[in-house]
Design a protein around this motif. Structure first.
Motif, PDB file in Angstrom:
ATOM      1  N   PRO A  53       0.800  -1.222   0.000  1.00  0.00           N
ATOM      2  CA  PRO A  53       0.000   0.000   0.000  1.00  0.00           C
ATOM      3  C   PRO A  53       0.835   1.274   0.000  1.00  0.00           C
ATOM      4  O   PRO A  53       0.280   2.361   0.096  1.00  0.00           O
ATOM      5  CB  PRO A  53      -0.789  -0.121   1.303  1.00  0.00           C
ATOM      6  N   SER A  54       2.160   1.169  -0.120  1.00  0.00           N
ATOM      7  CA  SER A  54       3.004   2.357  -0.116  1.00  0.00           C
ATOM      8  C   SER A  54       2.726   3.218  -1.341  1.00  0.00           C
ATOM      9  O   SER A  54       2.520   2.708  -2.440  1.00  0.00           O
ATOM     10  CB  SER A  54       4.483   1.962  -0.117  1.00  0.00           C
ATOM     11  N   ALA A  55       2.755   4.523  -1.154  1.00  0.00           N
ATOM     12  CA  ALA A  55       2.583   5.467  -2.257  1.00  0.00           C
ATOM     13  C   ALA A  55       3.931   5.964  -2.778  1.00  0.00           C
ATOM     14  O   ALA A  55       3.974   6.818  -3.655  1.00  0.00           O
ATOM     15  CB  ALA A  55       1.732   6.647  -1.800  1.00  0.00           C
ATOM     16  N   LEU A  56       5.045   5.424  -2.251  1.00  0.00           N
ATOM     17  CA  LEU A  56       6.372   5.850  -2.702  1.00  0.00           C
ATOM     18  C   LEU A  56       6.578   5.525  -4.169  1.00  0.00           C
ATOM     19  O   LEU A  56       6.242   4.434  -4.629  1.00  0.00           O
ATOM     20  CB  LEU A  56       7.470   5.156  -1.898  1.00  0.00           C
ATOM     21  N   THR A  57       7.156   6.492  -4.884  1.00  0.00           N
ATOM     22  CA  THR A  57       7.536   6.280  -6.279  1.00  0.00           C
ATOM     23  C   THR A  57       9.014   6.601  -6.421  1.00  0.00           C
ATOM     24  O   THR A  57       9.569   7.381  -5.629  1.00  0.00           O
ATOM     25  CB  THR A  57       6.737   7.189  -7.231  1.00  0.00           C
ATOM     26  N   PRO A  58       9.693   6.038  -7.424  1.00  0.00           N
ATOM     27  CA  PRO A  58      11.098   6.398  -7.635  1.00  0.00           C
ATOM     28  C   PRO A  58      11.307   7.899  -7.819  1.00  0.00           C
ATOM     29  O   PRO A  58      12.201   8.484  -7.218  1.00  0.00           O
ATOM     30  CB  PRO A  58      11.477   5.610  -8.894  1.00  0.00           C
ATOM     31  N   ALA A  59      10.474   8.532  -8.632  1.00  0.00           N
ATOM     32  CA  ALA A  59      10.627   9.973  -8.852  1.00  0.00           C
ATOM     33  C   ALA A  59      10.371  10.754  -7.567  1.00  0.00           C
ATOM     34  O   ALA A  59      11.073  11.731  -7.275  1.00  0.00           O
ATOM     35  CB  ALA A  59       9.678  10.446  -9.945  1.00  0.00           C
ATOM     36  N   GLY A  60       9.396  10.324  -6.785  1.00  0.00           N
ATOM     37  CA  GLY A  60       9.102  10.991  -5.520  1.00  0.00           C
ATOM     38  C   GLY A  60      10.255  10.894  -4.538  1.00  0.00           C
ATOM     39  O   GLY A  60      10.547  11.851  -3.807  1.00  0.00           O
ATOM     40  N   ILE A  61      10.927   9.756  -4.521  1.00  0.00           N
ATOM     41  CA  ILE A  61      12.079   9.604  -3.622  1.00  0.00           C
ATOM     42  C   ILE A  61      13.208  10.530  -4.041  1.00  0.00           C
ATOM     43  O   ILE A  61      13.819  11.198  -3.197  1.00  0.00           O
ATOM     44  CB  ILE A  61      12.541   8.138  -3.568  1.00  0.00           C
TER      45      ILE A  61
END
Length: 171
Positions: free
Chosen positions: A55-63
Protein backbone atom coordinates in the motif's frame (compact mmCIF):
# COMPACT_ATOMS: atom_id res chain seq x y z
CA UNK A 1 11.13 8.47 -24.05
CA UNK A 2 12.92 11.37 -25.72
CA UNK A 3 16.57 12.20 -25.06
CA UNK A 4 15.47 15.23 -23.03
CA UNK A 5 13.50 12.92 -20.74
CA UNK A 6 16.23 10.30 -20.40
CA UNK A 7 18.17 10.00 -17.16
CA UNK A 8 21.71 8.97 -17.98
CA UNK A 9 23.55 6.80 -15.46
CA UNK A 10 26.40 8.56 -13.67
CA UNK A 11 29.91 7.18 -13.31
CA UNK A 12 30.02 6.20 -9.66
CA UNK A 13 33.35 6.81 -7.98
CA UNK A 14 34.14 4.39 -5.18
CA UNK A 15 35.39 6.45 -2.22
CA UNK A 16 38.99 5.76 -1.17
CA UNK A 17 39.54 3.47 1.78
CA UNK A 18 41.85 6.02 3.36
CA UNK A 19 41.01 9.72 3.39
CA UNK A 20 40.67 12.67 5.71
CA UNK A 21 37.40 12.94 7.62
CA UNK A 22 35.71 15.60 5.50
CA UNK A 23 36.84 14.05 2.21
CA UNK A 24 35.69 10.59 3.31
CA UNK A 25 32.26 11.86 4.35
CA UNK A 26 31.66 13.93 1.21
CA UNK A 27 32.88 11.21 -1.15
CA UNK A 28 30.64 8.61 0.53
CA UNK A 29 27.69 10.99 0.24
CA UNK A 30 28.52 11.64 -3.44
CA UNK A 31 28.70 7.87 -4.07
CA UNK A 32 25.22 7.41 -2.59
CA UNK A 33 23.88 10.39 -4.55
CA UNK A 34 25.22 8.82 -7.76
CA UNK A 35 23.65 5.51 -6.74
CA UNK A 36 20.24 7.15 -6.29
CA UNK A 37 20.41 8.65 -9.79
CA UNK A 38 21.55 5.36 -11.29
CA UNK A 39 18.63 3.55 -9.66
CA UNK A 40 16.18 5.63 -11.72
CA UNK A 41 18.24 5.82 -14.94
CA UNK A 42 16.45 4.02 -17.73
CA UNK A 43 12.96 4.46 -16.27
CA UNK A 44 10.37 6.44 -18.15
CA UNK A 45 8.60 9.19 -16.25
CA UNK A 46 5.49 6.99 -16.24
CA UNK A 47 7.44 4.15 -14.63
CA UNK A 48 9.10 6.54 -12.18
CA UNK A 49 5.68 7.73 -11.03
CA UNK A 50 4.55 4.16 -10.32
CA UNK A 51 3.85 3.22 -6.71
CA UNK A 52 4.98 -0.36 -7.27
CA UNK A 53 4.70 -1.73 -3.73
CA UNK A 54 1.17 -1.18 -2.43
CA UNK A 55 0.00 0.00 0.00
CA UNK A 56 3.00 2.36 -0.12
CA UNK A 57 2.58 5.47 -2.26
CA UNK A 58 6.37 5.85 -2.70
CA UNK A 59 7.54 6.28 -6.28
CA UNK A 60 11.10 6.40 -7.64
CA UNK A 61 10.63 9.97 -8.85
CA UNK A 62 9.10 10.99 -5.52
CA UNK A 63 12.08 9.60 -3.62
CA UNK A 64 14.56 11.52 -5.79
CA UNK A 65 12.50 14.68 -5.32
CA UNK A 66 12.46 14.07 -1.55
CA UNK A 67 16.25 13.66 -1.58
CA UNK A 68 16.53 17.05 -3.31
CA UNK A 69 14.32 18.53 -0.61
CA UNK A 70 16.36 17.17 2.29
CA UNK A 71 19.60 18.36 0.67
CA UNK A 72 18.16 21.88 0.48
CA UNK A 73 16.63 21.73 3.95
CA UNK A 74 19.72 20.49 5.79
CA UNK A 75 22.51 22.31 3.95
CA UNK A 76 21.12 25.48 2.37
CA UNK A 77 18.33 26.36 4.81
CA UNK A 78 19.17 24.92 8.22
CA UNK A 79 22.96 24.94 8.08
CA UNK A 80 23.86 27.90 5.85
CA UNK A 81 20.68 29.96 6.47
CA UNK A 82 20.44 30.79 2.76
CA UNK A 83 17.42 32.67 1.51
CA UNK A 84 16.08 29.95 -0.78
CA UNK A 85 12.54 28.63 -1.24
CA UNK A 86 11.40 25.97 1.17
CA UNK A 87 11.54 22.65 -0.64
CA UNK A 88 8.06 21.42 0.32
CA UNK A 89 4.62 22.74 1.03
CA UNK A 90 2.34 22.25 4.02
CA UNK A 91 0.34 19.87 1.81
CA UNK A 92 3.41 17.78 0.90
CA UNK A 93 5.70 17.58 3.92
CA UNK A 94 8.74 15.64 2.74
CA UNK A 95 8.44 16.79 -0.85
CA UNK A 96 7.50 13.46 -2.43
CA UNK A 97 4.90 14.92 -4.84
CA UNK A 98 5.91 16.07 -8.32
CA UNK A 99 4.34 19.07 -10.00
CA UNK A 100 1.87 18.22 -12.77
CA UNK A 101 3.81 17.40 -15.93
CA UNK A 102 7.18 17.30 -14.16
CA UNK A 103 9.43 14.66 -15.73
CA UNK A 104 11.86 12.29 -14.07
CA UNK A 105 14.72 13.97 -15.95
CA UNK A 106 13.72 17.36 -14.50
CA UNK A 107 13.58 15.91 -10.99
CA UNK A 108 17.04 14.37 -11.40
CA UNK A 109 18.53 17.61 -12.80
CA UNK A 110 17.09 19.56 -9.86
CA UNK A 111 18.45 16.98 -7.42
CA UNK A 112 21.95 17.11 -8.92
CA UNK A 113 21.93 20.92 -8.84
CA UNK A 114 20.92 20.86 -5.18
CA UNK A 115 23.68 18.32 -4.43
CA UNK A 116 26.19 20.66 -6.09
CA UNK A 117 24.99 23.56 -3.92
CA UNK A 118 25.24 21.32 -0.83
CA UNK A 119 28.83 20.44 -1.74
CA UNK A 120 29.63 24.15 -2.09
CA UNK A 121 28.26 24.74 1.42
CA UNK A 122 30.27 21.80 2.78
CA UNK A 123 33.45 22.98 1.04
CA UNK A 124 33.08 26.49 2.50
CA UNK A 125 32.75 25.35 6.13
CA UNK A 126 34.50 23.21 8.68
CA UNK A 127 32.85 20.09 10.05
CA UNK A 128 32.81 21.59 13.56
CA UNK A 129 30.96 24.75 12.48
CA UNK A 130 27.47 25.09 13.94
CA UNK A 131 24.43 25.67 11.76
CA UNK A 132 23.38 29.27 11.18
CA UNK A 133 19.66 28.60 10.72
CA UNK A 134 17.33 29.95 13.38
CA UNK A 135 17.17 27.59 16.34
CA UNK A 136 19.63 25.12 14.82
CA UNK A 137 22.34 23.69 17.07
CA UNK A 138 23.88 20.88 14.98
CA UNK A 139 27.32 21.00 13.37
CA UNK A 140 28.14 20.35 9.72
CA UNK A 141 29.47 16.87 10.52
CA UNK A 142 26.04 15.91 11.90
CA UNK A 143 24.31 17.16 8.74
CA UNK A 144 26.66 15.28 6.40
CA UNK A 145 26.29 12.05 8.39
CA UNK A 146 22.51 12.51 8.46
CA UNK A 147 22.42 12.89 4.66
CA UNK A 148 24.61 9.80 4.22
CA UNK A 149 22.09 7.85 6.30
CA UNK A 150 19.06 9.37 4.58
CA UNK A 151 20.41 8.86 1.06
CA UNK A 152 21.53 5.30 1.82
CA UNK A 153 18.12 4.41 3.24
CA UNK A 154 16.36 5.77 0.17
CA UNK A 155 18.74 3.93 -2.16
CA UNK A 156 17.38 0.77 -0.53
CA UNK A 157 13.83 1.92 -1.24
CA UNK A 158 14.82 2.62 -4.84
CA UNK A 159 16.26 -0.92 -5.09
CA UNK A 160 12.92 -2.43 -4.12
CA UNK A 161 10.84 -0.14 -6.31
CA UNK A 162 13.04 -0.62 -9.37
CA UNK A 163 12.95 -4.39 -9.04
CA UNK A 164 9.15 -4.32 -8.71
CA UNK A 165 8.77 -2.02 -11.74
CA UNK A 166 11.04 -3.67 -14.30
CA UNK A 167 13.05 -6.40 -12.58
CA UNK A 168 16.31 -4.42 -12.56
CA UNK A 169 18.64 -5.23 -9.69
CA UNK A 170 22.21 -4.26 -8.93
CA UNK A 171 24.48 -1.70 -7.39
Amino acid sequence: MTDVDAVVPLDRVQPPQRAGEKEALVLRLDFLRETAVNKVAGLSTEQALTAALPPSALTPAGIVRHLMCVERWWFAIDFAAMDVPEPWSDDDIGGFELAPGESLATVVRTYLAECARSNEVIAAHGLDEVARGEGMEFDLRYAVIHLIEETGRHCGHLDLLREAIDGSVGD
